[in-house]
Design a protein around this motif. Structure first.
Motif, PDB file in Angstrom:
ATOM      1  N   MET A  76       0.812  -1.220   0.000  1.00 17.82           N
ATOM      2  CA  MET A  76       0.000   0.000   0.000  1.00 17.82           C
ATOM      3  C   MET A  76       0.846   1.270   0.000  1.00 17.82           C
ATOM      4  SD  MET A  76      -3.021   1.179   2.685  1.00 17.82           S
ATOM      5  CE  MET A  76      -4.145  -0.136   2.236  1.00 17.82           C
ATOM      6  N   PHE A  77       1.965   1.262   0.745  1.00 18.00           N
ATOM      7  CA  PHE A  77       2.723   2.499   0.946  1.00 18.00           C
ATOM      8  C   PHE A  77       4.149   2.447   0.399  1.00 18.00           C
ATOM      9  CE2 PHE A  77      -0.402   2.361   4.458  1.00 18.00           C
ATOM     10  CZ  PHE A  77      -1.099   3.526   4.182  1.00 18.00           C
ATOM     11  N   ASP A  78       4.574   1.307  -0.130  1.00 18.35           N
ATOM     12  CA  ASP A  78       5.896   1.165  -0.742  1.00 18.35           C
ATOM     13  C   ASP A  78       7.017   1.502   0.236  1.00 18.35           C
ATOM     14  OD1 ASP A  78       7.341   0.308  -2.936  1.00 18.35           O
ATOM     15  OD2 ASP A  78       7.578   2.316  -3.771  1.00 18.35           O
ATOM     16  N   VAL A  79       6.867   1.069   1.482  1.00 18.71           N
ATOM     17  CA  VAL A  79       7.890   1.335   2.491  1.00 18.71           C
ATOM     18  C   VAL A  79       9.011   0.307   2.369  1.00 18.71           C
ATOM     19  CG1 VAL A  79       6.237   2.349   4.084  1.00 18.71           C
ATOM     20  CG2 VAL A  79       6.732  -0.099   4.241  1.00 18.71           C
ATOM     21  N   ILE A 119       4.111   2.756  12.833  1.00 19.14           N
ATOM     22  CA  ILE A 119       3.795   3.113  11.444  1.00 19.14           C
ATOM     23  C   ILE A 119       3.846   4.633  11.264  1.00 19.14           C
ATOM     24  CG2 ILE A 119       1.991   3.022   9.665  1.00 19.14           C
ATOM     25  CD1 ILE A 119       1.155   0.296  10.911  1.00 19.14           C
ATOM     26  N   SER A 120       3.426   5.360  12.270  1.00 18.94           N
ATOM     27  CA  SER A 120       3.450   6.830  12.164  1.00 18.94           C
ATOM     28  C   SER A 120       4.874   7.355  12.041  1.00 18.94           C
ATOM     29  CB  SER A 120       2.762   7.457  13.376  1.00 18.94           C
ATOM     30  OG  SER A 120       3.432   7.116  14.573  1.00 18.94           O
ATOM     31  N   ALA A 121       5.850   6.607  12.554  1.00 18.20           N
ATOM     32  CA  ALA A 121       7.248   7.027  12.439  1.00 18.20           C
ATOM     33  C   ALA A 121       7.752   6.959  11.007  1.00 18.20           C
ATOM     34  CB  ALA A 121       8.126   6.169  13.351  1.00 18.20           C
ATOM     35  N   ASP A 145      -0.081   8.146   8.402  1.00 18.32           N
ATOM     36  CA  ASP A 145      -1.158   8.331   9.373  1.00 18.32           C
ATOM     37  C   ASP A 145      -2.325   7.437   8.939  1.00 18.32           C
ATOM     38  OD1 ASP A 145      -2.816   9.190  11.378  1.00 18.32           O
ATOM     39  OD2 ASP A 145      -3.253  11.140  10.464  1.00 18.32           O
ATOM     40  N   LEU A 146      -2.336   6.227   9.455  1.00 16.00           N
ATOM     41  CA  LEU A 146      -3.335   5.249   9.019  1.00 16.00           C
ATOM     42  C   LEU A 146      -4.746   5.675   9.408  1.00 16.00           C
ATOM     43  CD1 LEU A 146      -1.962   1.649   9.811  1.00 16.00           C
ATOM     44  CD2 LEU A 146      -2.276   2.705   7.577  1.00 16.00           C
ATOM     45  N   THR A 147      -5.658   5.604   8.455  1.00 17.85           N
ATOM     46  CA  THR A 147      -7.071   5.818   8.737  1.00 17.85           C
ATOM     47  C   THR A 147      -7.714   4.477   9.078  1.00 17.85           C
ATOM     48  OG1 THR A 147      -7.785   5.452   6.460  1.00 17.85           O
ATOM     49  CG2 THR A 147      -7.109   7.699   7.063  1.00 17.85           C
ATOM     50  N   ASP A 148      -8.889   4.535   9.661  1.00 22.02           N
ATOM     51  CA  ASP A 148      -9.589   3.293   9.989  1.00 22.02           C
ATOM     52  C   ASP A 148      -9.905   2.515   8.721  1.00 22.02           C
ATOM     53  OD1 ASP A 148     -10.803   1.739  12.225  1.00 22.02           O
ATOM     54  OD2 ASP A 148     -12.630   2.016  11.034  1.00 22.02           O
ATOM     55  N   TYR A 192      -2.512  -3.780  13.547  1.00 25.77           N
ATOM     56  CA  TYR A 192      -2.258  -2.562  12.777  1.00 25.77           C
ATOM     57  C   TYR A 192      -2.594  -1.320  13.626  1.00 25.77           C
ATOM     58  CZ  TYR A 192      -1.619  -5.000   8.271  1.00 25.77           C
ATOM     59  OH  TYR A 192      -1.141  -5.782   7.245  1.00 25.77           O
ATOM     60  N   ARG A 193      -3.693  -1.373  14.385  1.00 19.25           N
ATOM     61  CA  ARG A 193      -4.062  -0.229  15.232  1.00 19.25           C
ATOM     62  C   ARG A 193      -3.022  -0.018  16.332  1.00 19.25           C
ATOM     63  NH1 ARG A 193      -9.419  -2.124  14.281  1.00 19.25           N
ATOM     64  NH2 ARG A 193     -10.579  -0.562  13.067  1.00 19.25           N
ATOM     65  N   MET A 194      -2.588  -1.102  16.958  1.00 13.91           N
ATOM     66  CA  MET A 194      -1.565  -0.982  17.992  1.00 13.91           C
ATOM     67  C   MET A 194      -0.284  -0.377  17.438  1.00 13.91           C
ATOM     68  SD  MET A 194      -1.940  -4.609  20.019  1.00 13.91           S
ATOM     69  CE  MET A 194      -0.442  -4.349  20.976  1.00 13.91           C
ATOM     70  N   ALA A 195       0.024  -0.686  16.170  1.00 16.33           N
ATOM     71  CA  ALA A 195       1.278  -0.235  15.560  1.00 16.33           C
ATOM     72  C   ALA A 195       1.210   1.177  15.004  1.00 16.33           C
ATOM     73  CB  ALA A 195       1.679  -1.206  14.440  1.00 16.33           C
ATOM     74  N   LYS A 196       0.046   1.782  15.008  1.00 15.34           N
ATOM     75  CA  LYS A 196      -0.093   3.125  14.422  1.00 15.34           C
ATOM     76  C   LYS A 196       0.921   4.112  15.016  1.00 15.34           C
ATOM     77  CE  LYS A 196      -3.893   5.199  13.630  1.00 15.34           C
ATOM     78  NZ  LYS A 196      -5.239   5.833  13.766  1.00 15.34           N
TER      79      LYS A 196
END
Length: 393
Positions: free
Chosen positions: A278-281, A347-349, A353-356, A389-393
């Motif tokens: 999704m984000f090509d990280v 993930i925010s690092a 900024d993940l949306t629901d 995924y939410r915990m990792a935000k």
């Protein structure tokens, strides 16, 4: 002792200037015309590509080149390689690069030896062959040079899918640590994180699998080795000994010497694959961002396993009678290590900024649209994936 499988058919040439032997190694395996597959311009600027092509010429082999492989290698480039091999009648693929290039080479190898669309094999069909592959490794990370695995991203839907097959082992891999001297610091750290997580995926085995003390010891030694040497390599990029330790650890981390792949967990990798799609990280960075949240989510299943990692690898003092406390301190220590080498632990690092809605999409894709669970240590369904995924935000 548990039943396990170990198969490592790849010939390794390790050391300085070993890339000069690429042509003879291809010829010895029946090559007549070679597709030289590579990534960006660094292989050209450094002169490595010229040296490899000269070795093919010296061996009397024809060759054709195809560059442009990117991190999270794309299906469109695989299609391009399949068409080129068929047109030029290339019968051997030589990957010059890191895991992305080797994975792309494997996918091309599947595409020219199996019927239909190569993506079908990354979607569940079983391949019956693969063209012979060799590798000149330039990045210590993915371990694809000695594993049976490859991962490809389909731009149609940005789906990232893996495939394991005994046909895809490289016939040989050339490992010259000097080729990694010029890697950017972030790429070095990301690669070492991938090596660490490959080992941890095997360390956290599925229920009922009793880990062998010898295998545990090798895994723990490998982890300590990489954690020590990545800091040396970041301080002194041309430290041959540090780069050599890392390069060999990367290969061993994914060739099943530290544990049978089928007995491991792999949830962190599967969760990260969707972030990469999704984000090509960078793969290693995505793993660092996910691992701590996965670990805390599954910790209660077997706190003693995490406590063993904490004590034997991360130098956390054992709290007698309280495995969970020791385990949590170990997870925090691993995250501190990732931060110390410039890796994100959320993930925010990574400026995401993940949306629901994105969390639900990630979990939906990771669960193959609700058709699969992931994880060997603990089985995770789509709701569990959302929670991590939410915990990792």
């Amino acid at each position: 002792m548990e039943q396990f499988k170990y198969y490592a058919p790849t010939q390794i040439l390790f050391g300085k200037n070993t890339e000069a032997q690429a042509g003879q190694l291809c010829k010895a395996r029946g090559a007549t015309k070679v597709l030289v597959h590579f990534g960006g311009s660094s292989a050209q600027r450094s002169g490595l590509l010229d040296r490899v092509c000269q070795s093919l010429q010296a061996a009397g082999l024809g060759y054709v080149t195809l560059g442009g492989v990117v991190p999270n290698p794309r299906l469109s480039k695989v299609y391009e390689g399949i068409e080129l091999c068929r047109r030029e009648q290339a019968d051997f693929i030589l990957a010059v690069g890191g895991g992305s290039v080797i994975d792309s080479a494997k996918a091309i190898g599947y595409g020219i030896t199996n019927p239909g669309d190569v993506w079908d094999y990354y979607s569940g069909q079983t391949p019956q062959a693969c063209a012979p592959i060799g590798a000149v490794l330039t990045i210590a990370a993915a371990g694809s040079e000695m594993s049976n695995a490859s991962v490809i991203t389909n731009e149609d839907g940005w789906l990232k899918r893996g495939l394991q097959s005994p046909y895809a082992y490289c016939k040989f891999a050339i490992l010259n640590p000097e080729l990694t001297y010029t890697l950017p610091a972030y790429q070095t750290a990301s690669g070492c994180t991938d090596i660490i997580i490959h080992t941890l995926e095997r360390y956290f085995t599925r229920p009922g699998v009793k880990a062998l003390a010898l295998t545990d010891g090798m895994a723990e030694a490998l982890l300590r080795n990489v954690m020590r040497n990545v800091k040396l390599a970041l301080q002194t990029p041309a430290d041959y000994d540090a780069r050599a330790e890392i390069m060999w650890a990367g290969t061993l981390s994914h060739n099943d010497i530290t544990g049978d792949r089928s007995q491991g967990d792999w949830a962190s990798h599967q969760l990260e694959h969707e972030l990469g799609g999704m984000f090509d990280v960078a793969h290693g960075a995505g793993l660092a961002a996910i691992w701590g949240s996965w670990a805390r989510y599954v910790l209660k299943h077997d706190p003693s396993r995490f406590a063993q990692l904490a004590v034997n690898v991360l130098n956390v003092p054992y709290t007698f009678g309280n495995d969970e406390k020791t385990a949590l301190e170990g997870i925090a220590a691993m995250e501190d290590f990732f931060s110390s080498i410039g890796m994100p632990t959320s993930i925010s690092a990574m400026d995401i900024d993940l949306t629901d809605a994105q969390i639900k999409e990630l979990a939906h894709k990771c669960s193959f649209m609700g058709r699969r669970t992931i994880g060997g240590f603990v089985t995770l369904n789509a709701a569990d994936m959302e929670n991590i995924y939410r915990m990792a935000k």
